[in-house]
Design an enzyme around this catalytic site. Structure first.
Site, PDB file in Angstrom:
ATOM      1  N   ASP A  96      -0.203   2.081   8.371  1.00  0.00           N
ATOM      2  CA  ASP A  96      -0.793   1.335   9.487  1.00  0.00           C
ATOM      3  C   ASP A  96       0.001   1.442  10.787  1.00  0.00           C
ATOM      4  O   ASP A  96      -0.534   1.171  11.858  1.00  0.00           O
ATOM      5  CB  ASP A  96      -0.950  -0.141   9.106  1.00  0.00           C
ATOM      6  CG  ASP A  96      -1.819  -0.330   7.880  1.00  0.00           C
ATOM      7  OD1 ASP A  96      -2.711   0.506   7.659  1.00  0.00           O
ATOM      8  OD2 ASP A  96      -1.611  -1.301   7.133  1.00  0.00           O
TER       9      ASP A  96
ATOM     10  N   ARG B 237       1.049  -4.873  -4.904  1.00  0.00           N
ATOM     11  CA  ARG B 237       1.212  -6.146  -4.228  1.00  0.00           C
ATOM     12  C   ARG B 237       1.770  -7.091  -5.302  1.00  0.00           C
ATOM     13  O   ARG B 237       1.508  -6.903  -6.493  1.00  0.00           O
ATOM     14  CB  ARG B 237      -0.123  -6.687  -3.711  1.00  0.00           C
ATOM     15  CG  ARG B 237      -1.085  -5.647  -3.175  1.00  0.00           C
ATOM     16  CD  ARG B 237      -1.004  -5.487  -1.689  1.00  0.00           C
ATOM     17  NE  ARG B 237      -1.889  -4.371  -1.261  1.00  0.00           N
ATOM     18  CZ  ARG B 237      -1.731  -3.729  -0.124  1.00  0.00           C
ATOM     19  NH1 ARG B 237      -0.746  -4.034   0.698  1.00  0.00           N
ATOM     20  NH2 ARG B 237      -2.548  -2.741   0.215  1.00  0.00           N
TER      21      ARG B 237
ATOM     22  N   ASP C 200       2.090  -0.504  11.983  1.00  0.00           N
ATOM     23  CA  ASP C 200       2.042  -1.780  12.700  1.00  0.00           C
ATOM     24  C   ASP C 200       3.376  -2.538  12.676  1.00  0.00           C
ATOM     25  O   ASP C 200       3.413  -3.737  12.968  1.00  0.00           O
ATOM     26  CB  ASP C 200       0.913  -2.657  12.143  1.00  0.00           C
ATOM     27  CG  ASP C 200       1.052  -2.900  10.645  1.00  0.00           C
ATOM     28  OD1 ASP C 200       1.950  -2.289  10.016  1.00  0.00           O
ATOM     29  OD2 ASP C 200       0.281  -3.696  10.098  1.00  0.00           O
TER      30      ASP C 200
ATOM     31  N   GLN D  19      -7.139   8.231   2.993  1.00  0.00           N
ATOM     32  CA  GLN D  19      -6.115   8.109   4.039  1.00  0.00           C
ATOM     33  C   GLN D  19      -4.745   7.705   3.505  1.00  0.00           C
ATOM     34  O   GLN D  19      -3.751   7.784   4.219  1.00  0.00           O
ATOM     35  CB  GLN D  19      -6.568   7.077   5.088  1.00  0.00           C
ATOM     36  CG  GLN D  19      -7.807   7.492   5.837  1.00  0.00           C
ATOM     37  CD  GLN D  19      -8.436   6.333   6.595  1.00  0.00           C
ATOM     38  OE1 GLN D  19      -8.056   6.024   7.707  1.00  0.00           O
ATOM     39  NE2 GLN D  19      -9.407   5.689   5.965  1.00  0.00           N
TER      40      GLN D  19
ATOM     41  N   GLY E  90       5.751  -2.274   3.898  1.00  0.00           N
ATOM     42  CA  GLY E  90       5.301  -2.748   5.203  1.00  0.00           C
ATOM     43  C   GLY E  90       5.686  -4.203   5.429  1.00  0.00           C
ATOM     44  O   GLY E  90       6.607  -4.735   4.796  1.00  0.00           O
ATOM     45  N   ASP E  91       4.953  -4.795   6.301  1.00  0.00           N
ATOM     46  CA  ASP E  91       5.179  -6.159   6.733  1.00  0.00           C
ATOM     47  C   ASP E  91       5.345  -7.154   5.570  1.00  0.00           C
ATOM     48  O   ASP E  91       6.341  -7.875   5.491  1.00  0.00           O
ATOM     49  CB  ASP E  91       3.940  -6.545   7.568  1.00  0.00           C
ATOM     50  CG  ASP E  91       4.110  -7.852   8.247  1.00  0.00           C
ATOM     51  OD1 ASP E  91       4.999  -7.940   9.108  1.00  0.00           O
ATOM     52  OD2 ASP E  91       3.365  -8.795   7.898  1.00  0.00           O
ATOM     53  N   GLY E  92       4.386  -7.176   4.656  1.00  0.00           N
ATOM     54  CA  GLY E  92       4.436  -8.120   3.543  1.00  0.00           C
ATOM     55  C   GLY E  92       5.648  -7.885   2.654  1.00  0.00           C
ATOM     56  O   GLY E  92       6.297  -8.827   2.184  1.00  0.00           O
TER      57      GLY E  92
ATOM     58  N   ARG F 140      -5.553  -2.004   8.723  1.00  0.00           N
ATOM     59  CA  ARG F 140      -5.481  -3.459   8.555  1.00  0.00           C
ATOM     60  C   ARG F 140      -6.012  -4.183   9.793  1.00  0.00           C
ATOM     61  O   ARG F 140      -7.205  -4.145  10.023  1.00  0.00           O
ATOM     62  CB  ARG F 140      -4.070  -3.904   8.205  1.00  0.00           C
ATOM     63  CG  ARG F 140      -4.090  -4.532   6.812  1.00  0.00           C
ATOM     64  CD  ARG F 140      -2.790  -5.079   6.357  1.00  0.00           C
ATOM     65  NE  ARG F 140      -1.715  -4.955   7.293  1.00  0.00           N
ATOM     66  CZ  ARG F 140      -0.726  -5.831   7.412  1.00  0.00           C
ATOM     67  NH1 ARG F 140      -0.723  -6.890   6.631  1.00  0.00           N
ATOM     68  NH2 ARG F 140       0.250  -5.641   8.260  1.00  0.00           N
TER      69      ARG F 140
ATOM     70  N   ALA G   1     -13.699  11.472  19.954  1.00  0.00           N
ATOM     71  CA  ALA G   1     -14.787  10.536  19.630  1.00  0.00           C
ATOM     72  C   ALA G   1     -15.457  10.035  20.900  1.00  0.00           C
ATOM     73  O   ALA G   1     -14.804   9.796  21.904  1.00  0.00           O
ATOM     74  CB  ALA G   1     -14.237   9.355  18.830  1.00  0.00           C
TER      75      ALA G   1
ATOM     76  N   MET H 148      -8.709   3.193   8.438  1.00  0.00           N
ATOM     77  CA  MET H 148      -7.864   2.073   8.023  1.00  0.00           C
ATOM     78  C   MET H 148      -6.973   1.592   9.168  1.00  0.00           C
ATOM     79  O   MET H 148      -7.042   2.100  10.286  1.00  0.00           O
ATOM     80  CB  MET H 148      -7.035   2.487   6.825  1.00  0.00           C
ATOM     81  CG  MET H 148      -7.829   2.519   5.525  1.00  0.00           C
ATOM     82  SD  MET H 148      -6.749   2.858   4.105  1.00  0.00           S
ATOM     83  CE  MET H 148      -7.819   2.350   2.744  1.00  0.00           C
TER      84      MET H 148
ATOM     85  N   GLY I 295       0.831  -1.207   0.000  1.00  0.00           N
ATOM     86  CA  GLY I 295       0.000   0.000   0.000  1.00  0.00           C
ATOM     87  C   GLY I 295       0.861   1.250   0.000  1.00  0.00           C
ATOM     88  O   GLY I 295       1.811   1.336   0.768  1.00  0.00           O
TER      89      GLY I 295
ATOM     90  N   THR J 182       4.306   2.492   5.624  1.00  0.00           N
ATOM     91  CA  THR J 182       2.917   2.021   5.633  1.00  0.00           C
ATOM     92  C   THR J 182       2.123   2.932   6.551  1.00  0.00           C
ATOM     93  O   THR J 182       2.627   3.354   7.588  1.00  0.00           O
ATOM     94  CB  THR J 182       2.783   0.565   6.130  1.00  0.00           C
ATOM     95  OG1 THR J 182       1.418   0.341   6.505  1.00  0.00           O
ATOM     96  CG2 THR J 182       3.658   0.293   7.342  1.00  0.00           C
TER      97      THR J 182
END
Lengths: 333, 333, 333, 333
Positions: A128, A72, A130, A260, A102-104, A172, A187, A170, A11, A126
């Site tokens: 994310d 990807r 993460d 995003q 990212g991770d992948g 993941r 929020a 977003m 991404g 990324t």
């Protein structure tokens, strides 16, 4: 003098271009050749590439997306694909490969490193956030800001109609974006993997609906729920419909989606990307390999790609607890 | 000295607050009393109101939403509801009522005007721009800009992945937002009621898919479709899935949704709202009634509410033709 | 088939790239050759140019600045310079020249038209909006929005400190930006050529200082003055110092400056530029010359360049009067 | 149960309102009374205050400025002023005082702590980021982003005209904003206290002018200098004039000024402010005093106010060196 290959994968994330720029400048500084491969690992497999010069990165520090394109790449899941990628690296006499993703993407890099002799360096890009062993990933800060600007707008309508909005962000399967966005937009509810176990959906729906009914009873304001994508098993549009049904108060779903991923990166992402890009080339001068370049406590760190991909970085417990204990009292106001 | 009532009704639109401010300032200038009713016509029916003073509108010119809240009001579809609203107007000794809203809100105003002796003035406030006899409605310009900023971000990912995105914008049943946004974002396709007849869905899907396949063949860029909400009978998420299926190229749906209703109004909406608000109070000094205040060719105009609601303002044929004839050649580049 | 030349001249304005794009698409549609000359008229004099193709305008609709660069060109004030420009046009076998720019640029175009046989078409591109016979110039709407976003931020500090800010906006010698920005930001004062005669500076300073002292007496808010550049003879920094001195209340000068010229154009400018660009090429197909393409009351108009440059478009009296009569009452709140 | 006093002091910074909100929520959570004093320390001296409730902080997380107003307070430099402030704290039976501000505000807090028995807690709120023992101050991230958005716009004109722009950013006497903004905008030069010693002005002017002349020789782009306020002894407008004079290339000064202090805070500042606000009230429950609440390496830290004000936090040497060694090669492209 070395030949360096560079690609962006997975991404896209705002700041990838800033990282590309820093790598081009650094490569020029150390007198290295730099070749950019297009469309992530596909560019290695299909040998789509171009030499990257100073002029190519003029003006890109502030642009979203990636001038090297991204994708990807399913082929990297097969031995044949990996071998094809290695063949290109060998034919092009590449000494070192930098992968921004990212991770992948890092898992692909690990596969290459097993059978290829060159250096392999990862840069965490990324939205994310993460990836563990780095405080931030490139793109995360921009994504969070894009989401809060969107939600600040939605808040206007929520307040005008005193209605419930369920806003999906977003991330993941991790809640970094969700919690940061939820807290920054005040929020009324933040729902993510870390604090909302959907095993018993009926119970969760009950809790949520009761809270909404109690909170909205005497109140003249909107009720915003920020929710992680992939959280509610039937999807968040379905959850919104069930909330409407159960509470009798209109709950409108808003899927923020791909806004995003794009846009001009905020300063934080431009600077992080610049620092990591410089450090990646520095690591190549030091003959390092099999590592990710991250930033922790303000300092550049190098981490084994294996470690960086072993587990997902967790959301700060302090944020989760703050929301649960203290910030949620605002619903009484 | 007169007593003026003011309400905002229907979907909220950026600039409603700027109009409220202008009305408060004008009322003060002419030494009128001004009472704001909350939640659209519900505020009349349930008598929820407050006196509006200069201090109430300090700093609101740049805020989205509406400090008077808004709502759709089903009760106004019944005779009983209308009578109840009139009762409040009479009890509160209101001489004139200003309604800021769209088509549906004006129809409510017309009903009131039939049985109530006071003056009734409408101000067009809706992001849809579908009110005729005025060049622009309050909120339209902001909604268009919010949408183009979002789509500029989506373009980054579309280009990075060379993928198709189907972006749905608001507009109820008219294409003002769709065409303006589509042209301003250089969309590869603009699909709206005015140029895309969904009677034969299979044929439409065929055309669209063929165009995408031909255009994307030799091209290294994204393909953006800007599409009107309520256009594709099964919904635009369904259309995206069918495009993916038919072309073999990923088509991602993005529903921009409620971000288009909120946010700080752009200059155009603040100024338009200010001018219309001043003119509405001016019309009250002149004992006018049953009219909408609009702007046409830069001048304030007064139009019978009947005329303003008789038909929907059409999208400029010139825009539609320009897209069809000339702008679409960009897909060849 | 014709050869068309295109240049952008004078101060750059957001939307110039959108106009270039529309001209490239239209030229392609009509199968015309299109050559872009760089740096305004200098590109004609020094023959710096390139052929413009579809690929050159990919993605530029949303970019500020101009891909053809711009410049003021003193050489066009001499007969020799004009002749040199004409020589290039003749050598390059140009049939028609499109000039995107403001007043000064159009005067250059008129000079060329006197001695050169080709068609000459002007498109109004300047943030100042001071070209008559067109409702808007390309760039004006973006400049106004950039200024209001900046002033909304300054308002925060003005209110926090209950202090006076004197904010200078652009506009050369006309008050379109000043009045639109002032009204859209609810400025406590708007000072421009149209309503503030600086012949008697001492008197003006007195008036202003007295108003500030009276208004700020019982008030807990900032006091914002939006002022035109080039208005106060000694400069606005000087005026701020004098106000501070005379009122005893801190008055901080803010010169918004060049941020008003750049940035992604708002939708209005992108669409206006697209329409005018298409119409300019259309006019070339119709063998028109010596004209400016403008937009009035929503329709494309063609005006003699002579007329367009004869006088400066005036600021709407209605806006000026609204500010004077009604909006200024907000200072009492 | 305790009575807590709260004030914001010194230059306002985006995120101050978010901190106020978090303190109000936390105070409510611990069942404390909370009183807000207006206009910084002046509110203590003149006893201008109000009780702060949940409803007061509804919707303020995203607003610039401070609902408690701010001010510099000369009276706190005299013993009499300090005593007067203490008298108010005693009369109002305050147990703890929270001060949100910068270096000067903390020095006032230290003075109070000497002679008053209550708890004193500081929260770092200043755009300058010059407080040591905390990684970031509230407002810094927003100021940097506001500046880069402005400079991205200026870049458009700089590139269109291939001209030099000298852009002054804030930061008092430290270069955090300057370096972060300069790197994030790919500035050709970054000039700040840390890397540009103005003792020998003639030499500095020479270096700078030579660099500009060499770099601009074969280049078709703008040249942006980001410079710290208060750096050049005669002011940056003077420096720009001297550069123009010496290089023969137009150098335009842009003073970004107060737009850097206002506006909706970015996510980073909202979240930092929320965390520090919660931690400040937590510290009060633990009977701490004389401390600043900061954040370092992602964790809340408490630091003696004495330490926090002893010296100014320095700009990262890594950033300065990166710019000097590597990023500046972009000028060759």
């Amino acid at each position: 003098m070395k030949n360096i290959a560079l690609l962006t994968s997975g991404g896209d994330a705002p700041g990838m271009n800033a990282a590309i720029r820093a790598i081009v400048l650094s490569a020029h500084h150390y007198n290295y050749n730099l070749i950019g491969y297009y469309h992530g690992y596909n560019g290695l497999i299909n040998r789509e590439c171009k030499s990257l010069k100073l002029a190519d990165v003029n003006g890109i520090i502030g642009r979203g997306g990636t001038i090297l394109k991204s994708a990807r790449c399913n082929a990297m899941h097969s031995e044949q694909g990996v071998n094809q990628a290695i063949l290109t690296l060998e034919n092009d006499k590449i000494d070192a490969l930098i992968v921004i993703g990212g991770d992948g993407s890092f898992k692909g890099a690990i596969k290459l490193a097993k059978h290829w002799q060159g250096q392999v360096i990862g840069i965490p890009g990324t939205i994310d956030n993460d990836i563990c062993e780095t405080d931030y990933t490139i793109g995360f800060s921009t994504a969070v800001n894009t989401a809060i600007e969107a939600i600040d707008k939605i808040r206007d309508t929520a307040d005008a109609f005193e209605r419930v909005f369920l806003v999906e962000v977003m991330g993941r399967r991790s809640g970094h974006i969700t919690f940061n966005v939820g807290i920054a937009t005040a929020a009324e509810q933040i729902l993510s993997f870390e604090n909302f176990d959907c095993t018993d959906q009926a119970a969760r729906l009950n809790d949520l609906s009761n809270d909404i009914k109690v909170v909205q009873q005497n109140r003249h304001a909107g009720y915003l729920i920020v929710i992680a994508e992939n959280l509610w098993p039937e999807g968040n549009t379905n959850l919104a419909a069930q909330i409407t049904n159960k509470t009798g108060i209109d709950c409108t779903p808003c899927i923020l989606g791909h806004i995003q991923r794009g846009g001009a990166p905020v300063a934080k992402d431009r600077i992080l990307a610049t620092k990591l890009g410089i450090a990646a080339v520095q690591a190549i001068t030091e003959d390092k390999t099999g590592i990710m370049i991250g930033e922790s406590n303000g300092a550049v760190v190098t981490v084994l790609l294996q470690h960086a991909t072993q587990k997902t970085k967790e959301v700060s417990q302090r944020l989760i607890k703050a929301q649960h204990d203290i910030l949620s009292v605002s619903n009484q106001g």
